[in-house]
Design an enzyme around this catalytic site. Structure first.
Site, PDB file in Angstrom:
ATOM      1  CB  SER A  23       2.808   0.999  -7.011  1.00  0.00           C
ATOM      2  OG  SER A  23       3.175   1.953  -7.986  1.00  0.00           O
ATOM      3  CB  ALA A  24      -1.102  -0.867  -3.206  1.00  0.00           C
TER       4      ALA A  24
END
Length: 686
Positions: free
Chosen positions: A381-382
């Site tokens: 998700s970064a």
């Protein structure tokens, strides 16, 4: 009238006398000059007239040093003395044999692993070419063959039994002779490095009977900070065969030491010293040198000043080790063996720390900073900041748009977030890390209708193309431009008909990226949309002076913007706001760890967790694991530090997912502590 005539007669002899004196002085100067040429310089001029060419000998010069941003030496030269031999075009094998035999009585060298061909040549020299020709070749063969073919046939007739007659002392002589023969004519070839005081003393006393032998200062690379960043500094060794053509075109000698990896290779021409040159005149008949050589002094290579802060670097390495050990104590984390962090100035691209640690099978850690540039992972998700910005720019979502977060079904496949979040906007999607919000963005980018479960565009791979194009503007999936050779770009998963792969790309679970790419991506958002080239070298300077003062500045590398995001500034600010909420707002995935604690200086960023499957070398499934990531920058309103953290192979069990955040906490705290310490030191020095 008579008086005037008399005056003219008196002036005439005086002028003649002046003329005679001037002529006399001119002839005297001419005779003196001829005398100097004939008597003083006569031999030199005669030798020059006899010489048909000039020969040039070169002596290696020390490489430049490498220093950190605060002038601490991180790569140095350790001096020692090397025994060298310089042969001429008239040198014969018998000459080198005689000297090698004498040297074998006074120095020790490694006589193992000598090729058979070298032993055959040595056997011939030891026993005499002429004698062996008469013994091993027939008269008819000698008459029929030229010298080259004659010698080749003689070598073939040296048997293994002949070679077994070579004694241990013979092999020691051969080992020395091999090194003496390895160099080119008029170039000093190293015979033995690191001479002892005793060896130096004995050889020095006998140099007059050892033509071509010399004792020269030399140096090896040393690392005052141990193994820290050693893989980034790179290695120096004798020119590899595969690079000989390349370096030969740049006037290198085949025996030269060159950088073969890392910064040593990247900045080879800068670090390379200027060799000392000796110009010899040679006799056309004998090949012998005429008179003393003309010596042109050499110079040590230029110094590199890094962007790295070695205090910060060492502390980051220690933090990684400690947090890996703590993390492994949690249930199921036995496969967690490595972690990486890159810290960079988001405005200038200066890399302050590039740390990597990897645990070996024995439980010991090795430095793996290299992995931060070359090891690529699914980052989870970064990357969602890039997904949201792409969606805003392409108009498939608008700022503040609400999308209902609930599980999505594609036949038997279900795709969902870590929790059902209901109706959320883009800020909440970033703050709570919604997968479903990102899936909807990607489906719209790829022109896929969820309601009809079909593509309505002409290109079913459009989603891949659009994301990769805009992700590349942040530095994801492309080279960052860092000043390091052969940088990795990560793994491009290509195209697949599986819709799940396309939408997973939007949550960082398809293509892979490196830690340096992630910190460039975060910096691009932090600084308002400028992709800045990361740099490891800040300046090039002339060599340090004897009192360790920094040398004269040769070049300073200014910040280099590779591209500006082709996106509205308000969209970038929108994602920045979402990143701030990740770290500070209730429900933010990093709020528990950072919140409003002033010691972290108001950071912002994004957490990430990528689910990966681990397989053994035979392709057998081992376990489900998570890659834990954390990217961020601080302070939010005027960022001066950006960072990217990756901890591969963590356990997916609840309660074991905090190693990345703990590293982030300690990294920020350490950065600000060191900054304050440096500030106080500078003020005290002033």
């Amino acid at each position: 009238m008579e008086t005037q005539t008399k005056k003219k007669k008196n002036h005439l002899p005086f002028r003649l006398n002046i003329l005679f004196i001037a002529v006399f002085l001119l002839f005297s100067i001419l005779i003196l000059r001829l005398g100097v040429l004939q008597i003083v310089n006569g031999e030199e001029k005669r030798q020059e007239s006899e010489a048909i060419k000039k020969e040039e000998a070169k002596k290696e010069a020390p490489r430049g040093k490498i220093l950190d941003r605060y002038q601490r030496v991180v790569v140095d030269n350790k001096p020692y003395f090397t025994l060298t031999y310089t042969k001429t075009s008239s040198t014969k094998p018998e000459d080198t044999y005689r000297i090698a035999k004498w040297l074998s009585q006074h120095i020790k060298v490694d006589s193992k692993k000598i090729p058979e061909r070298d032993k055959q040549d040595f056997f011939i020299v030891k026993n005499g070419v002429a004698e062996l020709l008469k013994e091993r070749l027939t008269v008819a063969e000698i008459k029929k063959l030229n010298n080259e073919k004659e010698y080749k046939l003689l070598v073939e007739r040296i048997t293994k039994e002949d070679l077994h007659t070579l004694t241990k002392k013979d092999l020691e002589i051969l080992a020395i002779k091999r090194e003496m023969d390895a160099g080119y004519a008029y170039s000093a070839s190293p015979v033995k490095k690191n001479l002892t005081d005793r060896e130096i003393s004995i050889i020095s006393e006998n140099l007059n009977q050892l033509p071509g032998i010399d004792i020269m200062p030399d140096a090896d690379r040393t690392y005052p900070f141990g193994d820290s960043l050693k893989t980034i500094f790179g290695r120096v060794k004798q020119m590899p065969k595969e690079q000989q053509e390349y370096f030969g075109a740049m006037n290198y000698d085949l025996t030269d030491q060159v950088g073969v990896s890392g910064l040593e290779a990247q900045y080879q021409e800068t670090l390379r010293g200027t060799k000392e040159r000796s110009i010899f005149l040679t006799n056309p008949k004998t090949g012998k040198t005429l008179g003393e050589p003309k010596v042109i002094p050499g110079k040590r290579g230029k110094d590199l000043v890094l962007t790295i802060d070695m205090d910060l670097q060492e502390k980051m390495e220690k933090i990684l080790e400690e947090e890996i050990r703590k993390g492994r104590a949690d249930r199921g984390n036995e496969m967690m063996r490595s972690a990486y962090i890159v810290m960079m100035n988001p405005k200038t691209g200066e890399v302050y720390s590039i740390a990597g640690k990897k645990m070996d099978k024995n439980g010991s850690f090795v430095n793996d900073s290299y992995g931060a540039l070359f090891d690529a992972y699914e980052m989870g998700s970064a990357v969602k900041g890039a997904t949201v910005l792409t969606g805003l720019h392409k108009g498939v979502i608008h700022p503040g748009e609400y999308i209902y977060d609930a599980p999505l079904k594609f036949g038997s496949l279900t795709k969902k977030s870590h929790a059902n979040m209901g109706s959320i906007n883009d800020l909440t999607a970033l703050k709570r890390s919604s997968n479903v919000y990102m899936y909807n963005i990607v489906m719209r980018l790829g022109k896929f209708s969820y309601s009809s479960k079909s593509f309505y565009g002409d290109n079913r791979y459009l989603g891949f193309d659009v994301m990769r194009y805009y992700f590349s503007q942040f530095g994801l999936g492309v080279k960052t431009g860092i000043d390091f050779p052969n940088e990795s770009t990560g793994y491009n998963g290509g195209y697949t008909d599986q819709l799940g792969n396309m939408i997973d790309m939007g949550i960082g679970q398809f293509d892979t990226y490196t830690p340096i790419q992630m910190v460039q991506y975060m910096s691009t958002i932090a600084n308002g949309g400028y992709r800045v080239q990361p740099r490891l070298v800040k300046e090039i300077r002339e060599p340090q002076t004897e009192n360790h003062l920094e040398g004269k500045l040769v070049k300073r590398f200014e910040p280099n913007v590779l591209n500006e995001l082709d996106m509205d500034k308000s969209y970038i600010e929108r994602v920045q706001e979402g990143f701030w909420e990740v770290y500070h707002s209730p429900g933010g995935t990093a709020t528990t760890y950072f919140g409003n604690n002033p010691k972290y200086h108001n950071p912002a960023g994004k957490t990430g967790t990528a689910q990966v499957k681990k397989y053994d070398s035979n392709g057998n499934f081992i376990a489900d694991k998570d890659n834990l990531t954390l990217v961020g920058y601080a302070p939010f309103d005027d960022p001066e530090i950006a960072y990217a953290i990756i901890v591969p192979d963590a356990s997916p069990y609840s309660g074991t997912q905090a190693v990345n955040k703990h590293i982030g906490q300690r990294a920020l705290e350490t950065y600000w502590e060191l900054k304050e310490k440096t500030k106080n030191t500078e003020e005290n020095n002033d």
